[in-house]
Design an enzyme around this catalytic site. Structure first.
Site, PDB file in Angstrom:
ATOM      1  N   MET A  61       5.573   5.037   2.733  1.00 50.23           N
ATOM      2  CA  MET A  61       4.469   5.138   3.270  1.00 50.23           C
ATOM      3  C   MET A  61       3.610   3.757   3.629  1.00 50.23           C
ATOM      4  O   MET A  61       4.095   2.818   3.322  1.00 50.23           O
ATOM      5  CB  MET A  61       3.513   5.604   2.085  1.00 50.23           C
ATOM      6  CG  MET A  61       3.304   4.889   1.197  1.00 50.23           C
ATOM      7  SD  MET A  61       2.465   5.065  -0.182  1.00 50.23           S
ATOM      8  CE  MET A  61       0.809   4.987   0.625  1.00 50.23           C
ATOM      9  N   CYS A  62       2.455   4.102   4.499  1.00 46.34           N
ATOM     10  CA  CYS A  62       1.825   2.892   5.033  1.00 46.34           C
ATOM     11  C   CYS A  62       0.401   3.372   4.972  1.00 46.34           C
ATOM     12  O   CYS A  62      -0.042   4.170   4.404  1.00 46.34           O
ATOM     13  CB  CYS A  62       2.272   2.342   6.200  1.00 46.34           C
ATOM     14  SG  CYS A  62       2.124   3.141   7.577  1.00 46.34           S
ATOM     15  N   ARG A  63      -0.332   2.700   5.899  1.00 46.97           N
ATOM     16  CA  ARG A  63      -1.890   3.160   6.053  1.00 46.97           C
ATOM     17  C   ARG A  63      -2.078   4.339   6.920  1.00 46.97           C
ATOM     18  O   ARG A  63      -2.885   5.437   6.343  1.00 46.97           O
ATOM     19  CB  ARG A  63      -2.718   2.018   6.850  1.00 46.97           C
ATOM     20  CG  ARG A  63      -4.004   2.345   6.826  1.00 46.97           C
ATOM     21  CD  ARG A  63      -4.994   1.160   7.307  1.00 46.97           C
ATOM     22  NE  ARG A  63      -6.515   1.327   7.384  1.00 46.97           N
ATOM     23  CZ  ARG A  63      -7.065   1.909   8.364  1.00 46.97           C
ATOM     24  NH1 ARG A  63      -6.300   1.825   9.479  1.00 46.97           N
ATOM     25  NH2 ARG A  63      -8.586   1.873   8.212  1.00 46.97           N
TER      26      ARG A  63
END
Length: 104
Positions: A61-63
């Site tokens: 995951m990231c932003r």
């Protein structure tokens, strides 16, 4: 590239499923808010690839989902086949699961 929705991730967390969550945002982003995953910023994903499990599902995951997709492409180039990208990243988590979460 396999993807997982924030609802699917929440179900996995709620059920206590055995998987690894990796957050590829920068340290300052992770410190602002995180979902408890292992922090490996994108720039170091190949250097720290030994920390990424090969024997159970891994959600990256990231932003917003772009950096995690880049991380998955790099890791798949190293032979990983067990990776899923969190659609919409932590912004989607805030929008759909936890509106109180602090994100920048």
């Amino acid at each position: 590239m396999k993807e997982i929705s924030v609802q699917e991730l929440k179900e996995k967390l709620d059920k206590g499923e055995d998987f690894q969550l990796i957050d590829v945002r920068e340290d300052f982003e992770y410190e602002t808010s995180n979902l408890g995953g292992l922090s490996i910023p994108l720039g170091g994903i190949l250097i720290e690839a030994d920390k990424v499990s090969k024997d159970k599902p891994v959600v990256i995951m990231c932003r917003s989902g772009k950096r995690s997709a880049a991380a998955i492409m790099q890791l798949e180039g190293q032979g990983y086949t067990n990776l899923s990208n969190l659609q919409g990243g932590i912004l989607a988590w805030k929008a759909e699961i936890d509106p109180e979460l602090n994100v920048y």
